[in-house]
Design a protein around this motif. Structure first.
Motif, PDB file in Angstrom:
ATOM      1  N   GLN A  55     -23.549   5.684   2.723  1.00 43.95           N
ATOM      2  CA  GLN A  55     -24.296   6.352   1.337  1.00 43.95           C
ATOM      3  C   GLN A  55     -24.441   8.069   2.366  1.00 43.95           C
ATOM      4  OE1 GLN A  55     -28.645   7.041   2.277  1.00 43.95           O
ATOM      5  NE2 GLN A  55     -29.038   5.952  -0.007  1.00 43.95           N
ATOM      6  N   TRP A  56     -24.451   9.272   1.479  1.00 45.75           N
ATOM      7  CA  TRP A  56     -24.201  10.259   2.223  1.00 45.75           C
ATOM      8  C   TRP A  56     -24.111  11.552   1.030  1.00 45.75           C
ATOM      9  CZ3 TRP A  56     -19.861   7.686   0.507  1.00 45.75           C
ATOM     10  CH2 TRP A  56     -19.524   8.153  -0.312  1.00 45.75           C
ATOM     11  N   LYS A  57     -25.318  12.434   1.458  1.00 42.08           N
ATOM     12  CA  LYS A  57     -25.132  13.457   0.441  1.00 42.08           C
ATOM     13  C   LYS A  57     -23.726  14.869   0.270  1.00 42.08           C
ATOM     14  CE  LYS A  57     -30.130  13.999   1.961  1.00 42.08           C
ATOM     15  NZ  LYS A  57     -31.546  14.845   1.514  1.00 42.08           N
ATOM     16  N   THR A  58     -24.139  15.151  -0.611  1.00 45.67           N
ATOM     17  CA  THR A  58     -22.951  15.775  -1.068  1.00 45.67           C
ATOM     18  C   THR A  58     -22.704  16.938  -0.463  1.00 45.67           C
ATOM     19  OG1 THR A  58     -24.437  16.621  -3.623  1.00 45.67           O
ATOM     20  CG2 THR A  58     -22.745  14.738  -3.369  1.00 45.67           C
ATOM     21  N   VAL A  59     -23.032  16.960   0.483  1.00 45.01           N
ATOM     22  CA  VAL A  59     -22.787  18.596   1.204  1.00 45.01           C
ATOM     23  C   VAL A  59     -22.169  18.403   2.605  1.00 45.01           C
ATOM     24  CG1 VAL A  59     -25.310  18.200   2.362  1.00 45.01           C
ATOM     25  CG2 VAL A  59     -24.583  20.046   2.236  1.00 45.01           C
ATOM     26  N   ALA A  60     -21.258  19.576   2.771  1.00 48.42           N
ATOM     27  CA  ALA A  60     -21.148  19.630   4.763  1.00 48.42           C
ATOM     28  C   ALA A  60     -21.351  20.563   4.688  1.00 48.42           C
ATOM     29  CB  ALA A  60     -19.475  19.622   4.429  1.00 48.42           C
ATOM     30  N   TYR A  61     -21.123  21.373   5.943  1.00 50.28           N
ATOM     31  CA  TYR A  61     -21.296  22.686   6.296  1.00 50.28           C
ATOM     32  C   TYR A  61     -20.668  23.417   7.109  1.00 50.28           C
ATOM     33  CZ  TYR A  61     -25.932  21.041   5.804  1.00 50.28           C
ATOM     34  OH  TYR A  61     -27.575  20.460   4.882  1.00 50.28           O
ATOM     35  N   GLY A  62     -20.368  24.388   7.136  1.00 48.05           N
ATOM     36  CA  GLY A  62     -19.580  25.722   7.571  1.00 48.05           C
ATOM     37  C   GLY A  62     -19.282  25.722   8.953  1.00 48.05           C
ATOM     38  N   SER A  63     -20.699  25.506  10.038  1.00 40.11           N
ATOM     39  CA  SER A  63     -20.858  25.877  10.964  1.00 40.11           C
ATOM     40  C   SER A  63     -21.855  25.193  11.596  1.00 40.11           C
ATOM     41  CB  SER A  63     -21.786  26.887  10.548  1.00 40.11           C
ATOM     42  OG  SER A  63     -23.132  27.301  10.511  1.00 40.11           O
ATOM     43  N   SER A  64     -21.623  25.188  13.149  1.00 39.90           N
ATOM     44  CA  SER A  64     -22.909  24.172  14.061  1.00 39.90           C
ATOM     45  C   SER A  64     -24.325  24.543  13.323  1.00 39.90           C
ATOM     46  CB  SER A  64     -22.162  24.061  15.444  1.00 39.90           C
ATOM     47  OG  SER A  64     -22.354  25.610  15.686  1.00 39.90           O
TER      48      SER A  64
END
Length: 402
Positions: free
Chosen positions: A273-282
């Protein structure tokens, strides 16, 4: 108690009952390379014991990064590793769970390749063939992985599998790495890092990091390929479900679940399972959010270069006895920033057994709802108290005109 306070208390209590996570817990342990002092390879064993059952997670970078999930109907089931056979050219049967008859379900997820492409027109359309150029894919089975024992934290039940592609002629990994950060959970709660996914005692968290890697172009975007395994009588299905929008992941309304589909399943199964979002910084702030897309499952035809840990548990001739399906997740949004800007990408997911967690309202949202729902009650109570007083005062102070 004041009627106003009583009314708000009732509302808050009711909402908290609806939103509060379960208190189901497991006794969890995390072990590195059980039964072997060898630190040249990585094998992490997470053992989660609950009433009448045990969930075993086996993470390894022998071959491509892989996780085995094995659910047993016994609290005494144990992992057995034959290290001589596991590190040999024929590792079949090197990994087992004893007693074997206690195993009720098992599956595997393999992280095979990372794709990099030049998004010429900034469309973030990984599935199309126009307006982009693909660089040679990074095969994760060719990576050199560091000693995960140095990152193991027994108190937080976490460890990191970090690797570099040292055969890359362009030197993209000279100052960068790919990391799979694994965390186990004895109970329910939320992950510390964005997107703050809700977890239970029946799952572990995976955080994928692409950090400091030099892109091979100034318009590079990335995608990751995974292969999933299921018994022949069943297969995996991808399902997108609506998620509530609250303070943890604002503007993200979709949750994706990879689930087994068995016609006559007699018990629960594993999930991814995952949410449809990633991140471009820590920092994982809202401004750093990068929507991610999933791409349909495709049957793996022909011979799959299966990592040792999968063949070590499931045996040889996998394509004849199991369904192997591949899918991709791509990161980025049209007209958004490219990887070059921060040279950082993070994406999180859960792997577990049973029913996937369902997002509930956060405490902040509960309080806002309580205030919103309680305001009319407050006004009614104030009106009921103040109106008679004003009426009495009006008539008592009335002086007739002489």
């Amino acid at each position: 108690m004041c009627p106003v306070i009583w009314a708000l208390s009732v509302i808050c209590a009711g909402l908290c009952v609806q939103a509060g996570p379960g208190d189901y817990r497991r006794k969890v342990s995390l072990e590195y390379n059980p039964g072997s002092p060898n630190s040249s390879v990585n094998l992490l064993h997470i053992r989660a014991v609950g009433p009448g059952s045990t969930i075993h997670y086996v993470w390894s970078t022998i071959g491509a990064p892989t996780v085995l999930l094995v659910y047993t109907g016994s609290e005494q089931s144990q992992l057995r590793v034959n290290w001589t056979r596991l590190l040999s050219p024929a590792p079949h049967g090197a990994i087992s769970i004893e007693p074997a008859q206690s195993v009720l379900y098992s599956t595997a997820l393999i992280f095979t390749r990372i794709f990099e492409y030049s998004d010429v027109n900034n469309t973030a359309n990984f599935s199309g063939t126009a307006n982009k150029y693909f660089y040679p894919a990074y095969d994760l089975s060719d990576f050199r992985w560091g000693d995960a024992n140095r990152t193991l934290n027994s108190s937080t039940l976490s460890a990191s599998l970090s690797g570099r592609n040292e055969s890359d002629a362009a030197g993209s990994f000279q100052n960068g790495s790919v990391t799979f950060r694994v965390s186990a959970h004895p109970g329910s709660g939320r992950d510390a890092s964005s997107p703050r996914m809700l977890h239970t005692a029946n799952c572990t968290t995976l955080e994928f990091l692409l950090e400091g890697v030099s892109p091979r172009g100034n318009r590079s975007r990335f995608a990751m390929e995974m292969v999933t395994l299921e018994r022949k009588e069943g297969h995996k299905k991808m399902r997108s479900v609506r998620s509530i929008d609250d303070e943890y992941t604002p503007t993200i309304f979709a949750m994706v679940q990879l689930l087994p589909d068995f016609p006559n399943a007699s018990h629960a199964q594993g999930f991814f399972q995952w949410k449809t979002v990633a991140y471009g910084s820590s920092e994982g702030k809202r401004d750093d959010a990068l929507p991610c897309r999933y791409h349909d499952l495709q049957r793996v035809n022909g011979t799959l270069a299966v990592p040792s840990i999968v063949s070590a548990y499931f045996g040889d001739q996998l394509e004849q006895r199991y369904n192997l399906e591949a899918f991709n997740i791509s990161f980025g949004i049209a007209d958004g920033d490219f990887y070059e800007k921060n040279k950082y990408l993070s994406w999180s997911a859960l792997i577990g057994y049973g029913t996937p967690p369902v997002d509930s309202f956060s405490i902040l949202v509960i309080c806002i709802m309580a205030v919103a729902l309680g305001t009319p009650v407050v006004l009614l109570v104030i009106g009921a108290i103040v109106a008679p007083m004003l009426k009495k005062r009006f008539f008592s102070e009335y002086q007739p005109i002489n």
